[in-house]
Scaffold this active site. Structure first.
Site, mmCIF file in Angstrom:
data_model
loop_
_atom_site.group_PDB
_atom_site.id
_atom_site.type_symbol
_atom_site.label_atom_id
_atom_site.label_comp_id
_atom_site.label_asym_id
_atom_site.label_seq_id
_atom_site.Cartn_x
_atom_site.Cartn_y
_atom_site.Cartn_z
ATOM 1 N N SER A 134 0.825 -1.199 0.000
ATOM 2 C CA SER A 134 0.000 0.000 0.000
ATOM 3 C C SER A 134 0.862 1.252 0.000
ATOM 4 O O SER A 134 1.977 1.261 0.534
ATOM 5 C CB SER A 134 -0.853 -0.036 1.274
ATOM 6 O OG SER A 134 -1.449 1.208 1.492
ATOM 7 N N TYR A 158 -1.658 -0.306 10.587
ATOM 8 C CA TYR A 158 -1.972 -1.013 9.339
ATOM 9 C C TYR A 158 -0.810 -0.883 8.358
ATOM 10 O O TYR A 158 -0.315 -1.869 7.798
ATOM 11 C CB TYR A 158 -3.261 -0.457 8.711
ATOM 12 C CG TYR A 158 -3.432 -0.858 7.262
ATOM 13 C CD1 TYR A 158 -3.723 -2.178 6.924
ATOM 14 C CD2 TYR A 158 -3.273 0.070 6.223
ATOM 15 C CE1 TYR A 158 -3.846 -2.562 5.590
ATOM 16 C CE2 TYR A 158 -3.403 -0.298 4.897
ATOM 17 C CZ TYR A 158 -3.691 -1.615 4.581
ATOM 18 O OH TYR A 158 -3.809 -1.981 3.276
ATOM 19 N N LYS A 162 2.099 -3.690 6.626
ATOM 20 C CA LYS A 162 2.463 -3.846 5.202
ATOM 21 C C LYS A 162 3.968 -3.687 5.024
ATOM 22 O O LYS A 162 4.606 -4.439 4.292
ATOM 23 C CB LYS A 162 1.716 -2.802 4.364
ATOM 24 C CG LYS A 162 0.218 -3.053 4.277
ATOM 25 C CD LYS A 162 -0.070 -4.286 3.442
ATOM 26 C CE LYS A 162 -1.511 -4.719 3.501
ATOM 27 N NZ LYS A 162 -1.769 -5.992 2.837
HETATM 28 P P1 NAD Z 1 -11.029 -7.028 1.382
HETATM 29 O O1 NAD Z 1 -11.258 -6.988 2.853
HETATM 30 O O2 NAD Z 1 -12.199 -6.859 0.486
HETATM 31 O O3 NAD Z 1 -10.278 -8.380 0.983
HETATM 32 C C1 NAD Z 1 -9.374 -9.024 1.838
HETATM 33 C C2 NAD Z 1 -9.810 -10.462 1.956
HETATM 34 O O4 NAD Z 1 -8.887 -11.164 2.786
HETATM 35 C C3 NAD Z 1 -11.184 -10.637 2.586
HETATM 36 O O5 NAD Z 1 -11.995 -11.407 1.720
HETATM 37 C C4 NAD Z 1 -10.909 -11.365 3.899
HETATM 38 O O6 NAD Z 1 -11.956 -12.251 4.236
HETATM 39 C C5 NAD Z 1 -9.614 -12.067 3.596
HETATM 40 N N1 NAD Z 1 -8.769 -12.353 4.755
HETATM 41 C C6 NAD Z 1 -8.358 -11.514 5.739
HETATM 42 N N2 NAD Z 1 -7.565 -12.152 6.603
HETATM 43 C C7 NAD Z 1 -7.444 -13.435 6.152
HETATM 44 C C8 NAD Z 1 -6.762 -14.583 6.617
HETATM 45 N N3 NAD Z 1 -6.038 -14.539 7.758
HETATM 46 N N4 NAD Z 1 -6.867 -15.729 5.932
HETATM 47 C C9 NAD Z 1 -7.599 -15.778 4.781
HETATM 48 N N5 NAD Z 1 -8.279 -14.738 4.297
HETATM 49 C C10 NAD Z 1 -8.206 -13.575 4.982
HETATM 50 O O7 NAD Z 1 -9.914 -5.934 1.055
HETATM 51 P P2 NAD Z 1 -9.364 -5.435 -0.346
HETATM 52 O O8 NAD Z 1 -9.702 -3.994 -0.452
HETATM 53 O O9 NAD Z 1 -9.758 -6.344 -1.432
HETATM 54 O O10 NAD Z 1 -7.812 -5.519 -0.074
HETATM 55 C C11 NAD Z 1 -7.029 -6.623 -0.515
HETATM 56 C C12 NAD Z 1 -5.591 -6.395 -0.087
HETATM 57 O O11 NAD Z 1 -5.132 -5.169 -0.641
HETATM 58 C C13 NAD Z 1 -5.416 -6.274 1.425
HETATM 59 O O12 NAD Z 1 -4.243 -6.924 1.791
HETATM 60 C C14 NAD Z 1 -5.297 -4.774 1.640
HETATM 61 O O13 NAD Z 1 -4.540 -4.465 2.787
HETATM 62 C C15 NAD Z 1 -4.563 -4.360 0.372
HETATM 63 N N6 NAD Z 1 -4.805 -2.945 0.032
HETATM 64 C C16 NAD Z 1 -6.089 -2.492 -0.077
HETATM 65 C C17 NAD Z 1 -6.319 -1.150 -0.356
HETATM 66 C C18 NAD Z 1 -7.732 -0.616 -0.440
HETATM 67 O O14 NAD Z 1 -7.917 0.608 -0.306
HETATM 68 N N7 NAD Z 1 -8.748 -1.433 -0.670
HETATM 69 C C19 NAD Z 1 -5.235 -0.279 -0.534
HETATM 70 C C20 NAD Z 1 -3.937 -0.782 -0.435
HETATM 71 C C21 NAD Z 1 -3.742 -2.134 -0.143
#
Ligand code: NAD
Ligand code: UDP
Length: 348
Positions: A134, A158, A162
């Site tokens: 991120s 958070y 990362k």
């Molecule tokens: P999201 O919450 O929709 O998806 C994350 C998924 O991971 C969920 O379906 C959740 O059930 C699953 N999960 C969490 N912990 C888990 C575990 N221990 N075992 C198995 N599954 C698990 O979030 P997203 O927006 O799709 O984000 C996906 C990734 O991208 C994340 O790692 C997030 O930190 C990163 N990210 C997201 C953003 C954003 O703004 N959406 C920005 C930068 C980085």
């Protein structure tokens, strides 16, 4: 850093966090390029219905295993059984505020989950990893455009999960045959153009775009704009909003780069364009074809005035750049919101 030139042929890809917002779009993009998939998720922040929606979009089933990535033994079995060539690790908790009040849960899940995955990948001899990182890993005071060499120094737990996970992956890649790419996302927004998959936050959304769309749909009364006294042209904060389908294409491109990758490498995925909160509001109003009630309130703690990417490294290394506009993202997000007013919960 060593440069490895061996060709890497990636057929089967495991997606952790597969039923989440971003991974569901990555699944569709990968399938369109002919990759075989296996999805893994513990469903802590998503719905199993996503598996059916993705299957509908890719015209075939997506094998799915309900599993917590901290279950190293279970994960090793899945990677071995499906003969996985690369993992895209999107599983993680992502709410900044919650990470402040419950930091241990965030470190356990995001850092612990990554360590468990690295162990499983070693046991199952999986050579390639794409990690969902991120822009929050950058120090909040760094000037934009942010490059991959901008100073690291996350301002919240958070972001630290990362950054720590990136460092652990770097250490493992430096001492083993693992190759890794950290994709540092800016602000993912929008939804698949079909309206069948999109972001489905549980409870009040923390992020601007889903909150704005829920207000547009009449599900929430008022968008609060956190501050109009920043040192920006209209006084509201500036961010780099990237369409989730562009982001998904960036993951496909990253898989294509493993043949020439250093041991590990960080790459920004952003558009390089900054948009203010008021720009987003106006674009959302256009997409929904209605005024969106809003009010200016005080600043939110921890927000920096301006954050946008220098995306040139992604173009150079991956041959990738964003092609969709903020208006495209708002139109697609609105279609998803309109067609699925309660997300995946009750929609057919
Ligand atoms: P999201 O919450 O929709 O998806 C994350 C998924 O991971 C969920 O379906 C959740 O059930 C699953 N999960 C969490 N912990 C888990 C575990 N221990 N075992 C198995 N599954 C698990 O979030 P997203 O927006 O799709 O984000 C996906 C990734 O991208 C994340 O790692 C997030 O930190 C990163 N990210 C997201 C953003 C954003 O703004 N959406 C920005 C930068 C980085
Ligand atoms: N924001 C806002 N109202 C909201 C949510 C967010 O004004 O209800 C602003 C926030 O202050 C920031 C921008 O919108 O300037 C993007 O916030 P978001 O939480 O979506 O992403 P961030 O960049 O903080 O990760």
């Amino acid at each position: 850093m060593r440069l490895r030139s061996t060709a890497v042929h990636i057929n089967t890809v495991a997606l952790t966090g597969a039923t989440g917002y971003i991974a569901s779009h990555v699944a569709v993009a990968l399938a369109a390029q002919g990759h075989r998939l296996v999805g893994i998720d513990n469903l802590s922040n998503s719905s199993q219905i996503v598996v059916d929606r993705v299957a509908e979009l890719i015209d075939g089933p997506m094998p799915f295993v309900k599993l917590d990535v901290r279950d190293t033994v279970g994960l090793t079995e899945v990677l071995a059984e499906h003969e996985v060539d690369a993992v895209i690790h999107l599983a993680g908790l992502k709410a900044v505020g919650e990470s402040v009040t419950d930091s241990l849960r965030y470190h356990d899940n995001n850092v612990g989950g990554t360590i468990s995955l690295l162990r499983a990948m070693q046991s199952a001899s999986v050579p390639a990893l794409v990690f969902s990182s991120s822009a929050t890993v950058y120090r909040p005071d760094q000037p934009s455009p942010l490059t991959e060499s901008s100073r690291i120094g996350p301002g919240n737990p958070y972001g630290r999960t990362k950054s720590i996970a990136e460092q652990i992956i770097d250490d493992v890649a430096a001492s083993s045959s693992l190759r890794a790419v950290h994709l540092r996302y800016f602000n993912p927004v929008g939804a698949h153009e079909s309206g069948r998959i999109g972001e489905d936050p549980i409870g009040p959304p923390n992020n601007l775009m889903p909150f704005t769309m829920q207000v547009a749909a009449g599900q929430r009364e008022m968008l609060q704009i956190f501050g109009d006294d920043y040192n920006t042209p209209d006084g509201t904060c500036i961010r780099d909003y990237i369409h989730v389908s562009d982001l998904a294409d960036g993951h496909v491109a990253a898989l294509g780069a493993f043949g020439s990758i250093e041991t590990s490498e960080a790459i920004n995925l952003g558009t390089g364009r900054g948009s203010s909160v008021l720009d987003v509001l106006r674009s959302a109003e256009k997409a929904a074809d209605r005024p969106i009630p809003h009010q200016i309130v005080g600043r939110r703690d921890g927000d920096s005035a301006v954050s946008f990417a220098d995306p040139s490294h992604a173009l150079e290394r991956l041959g990738w750049q964003a092609t969709r506009s903020l208006d495209d993202a708002c139109q697609d997000h609105w279609r998803w919101q309109h067609q699925n007013p309660t997300g995946y919960r009750t929609s057919p």
